[in-house]
Write a protein that holds these residues in place. Structure first.
Motif, PDB file in Angstrom:
ATOM      1  N   ALA A 260      16.467  17.254 -27.024  1.00 64.03           N
ATOM      2  CA  ALA A 260      16.699  17.254 -28.466  1.00 64.03           C
ATOM      3  C   ALA A 260      17.712  16.178 -28.833  1.00 64.03           C
ATOM      4  O   ALA A 260      17.526  15.426 -29.803  1.00 64.03           O
TER       5      ALA A 260
ATOM      6  N   ASN B 200      22.042  20.612 -31.310  1.00 62.59           N
ATOM      7  CA  ASN B 200      20.999  20.211 -30.358  1.00 62.59           C
ATOM      8  C   ASN B 200      20.419  21.420 -29.639  1.00 62.59           C
ATOM      9  O   ASN B 200      19.213  21.492 -29.379  1.00 62.59           O
TER      10      ASN B 200
ATOM     11  N   VAL C 142      12.026  16.574 -35.370  1.00 61.84           N
ATOM     12  CA  VAL C 142      13.441  16.805 -35.103  1.00 61.84           C
ATOM     13  C   VAL C 142      14.277  16.650 -36.373  1.00 61.84           C
ATOM     14  O   VAL C 142      15.298  17.325 -36.544  1.00 61.84           O
TER      15      VAL C 142
ATOM     16  N   PRO D  18      15.072  20.164 -38.522  1.00 60.45           N
ATOM     17  CA  PRO D  18      16.206  21.011 -38.145  1.00 60.45           C
ATOM     18  C   PRO D  18      17.552  20.287 -38.245  1.00 60.45           C
ATOM     19  O   PRO D  18      18.578  20.923 -38.459  1.00 60.45           O
TER      20      PRO D  18
ATOM     21  N   ILE E 124      18.134  23.170 -32.070  1.00 56.67           N
ATOM     22  CA  ILE E 124      16.911  22.377 -32.251  1.00 56.67           C
ATOM     23  C   ILE E 124      15.985  22.574 -31.055  1.00 56.67           C
ATOM     24  O   ILE E 124      14.771  22.733 -31.205  1.00 56.67           O
TER      25      ILE E 124
END
Length: 221
Positions: free
Chosen positions: A187, A173, A163, A166, A176
């Protein structure tokens, strides 16, 4: 939504310009100061939502003032945004390390300024503009990954490390989630847990750490 703002810049004309823009909205300028020491004092006195902080000021500069604000647990709700130009990439990077939520160019358009202030007031870092990534990447090219920083990532799960990449690219979010095939809520949960584990106030420190540790390299998005 009224956002309380402290303006910190040693140039009177710059402060006047930003105040004029904010006076056209519901935003409230609660203090104007000309150096970092007064900025810290004003923040402790007025408890603003956002501080627009110049980097280069006499006496205590914006970097040190930001460090003091970010290091004061009683001011956890205050977000600092650096005011800068293209020519100070290293200073911007250090400001993010010290706890700034992002930065704005002094020539920003009025609508973009208002949107940026609200973004930061809501607890999100100013990491979307491409110029932010360019500055971070340019400075990151000059730094080798730090082993000590890499050890900090040991507390993260494999998914949380995924995570961070990105996040460093300034993705939302939702974006992602699409990239990693998960829901935006999932996310958001991973990002929040990552920030908690790394002691980050918002996403900005995650970006810095991702580059410093070599988890993300310039140009890799």
């Amino acid at each position: 939504m009224t956002v309380r703002v402290v303006l910190a810049d040693d140039q009177t004309v710059v402060r006047a310009g930003f105040r004029a823009l904010l006076d056209l909205t519901d935003d409230l300028v609660v203090a104007e100061v000309a150096d970092g020491a007064r900025a810290v004092e004003a923040v402790r006195t007025t408890r603003p939502d956002v501080v627009l902080m110049d980097i280069r000021m006499p006496g205590v500069d914006g970097l040190e003032a930001t460090r003091r604000i970010a290091g004061d647990r009683s001011l956890d709700g205050v977000r600092v945004v650096m005011l800068t130009t293209y020519q100070v990439g290293a200073y911007v990077f250090e400001a993010l390390r010290h706890g700034a939520a992002g930065f704005l160019l002094k020539g920003i358009e009025p609508d973009d300024l208002r949107a940026a202030i609200r973004t930061v007031a809501e607890g999100r870092g100013l990491l979307d503009p491409a110029v932010t990534r360019r500055v971070i990447e340019e400075f990151a090219r000059l730094k080798a990954p730090e082993a000590a920083g890499a050890e900090r990532l040991a507390v993260l799960t494999g998914r949380e490390r995924e995570v961070m990449a990105p996040v460093a690219a300034g993705l939302s979010n939702e974006e992602i989630g699409k990239r990693l095939i998960m829901s935006p809520l999932t996310a958001k949960t991973h990002v929040s847990r990552t920030m908690t584990k790394l002691g980050a106030r918002d996403r900005a420190p995650l970006v810095v750490l991702a580059y410093e540790t070599g988890l993300v390299r310039p140009g890799e998005h």
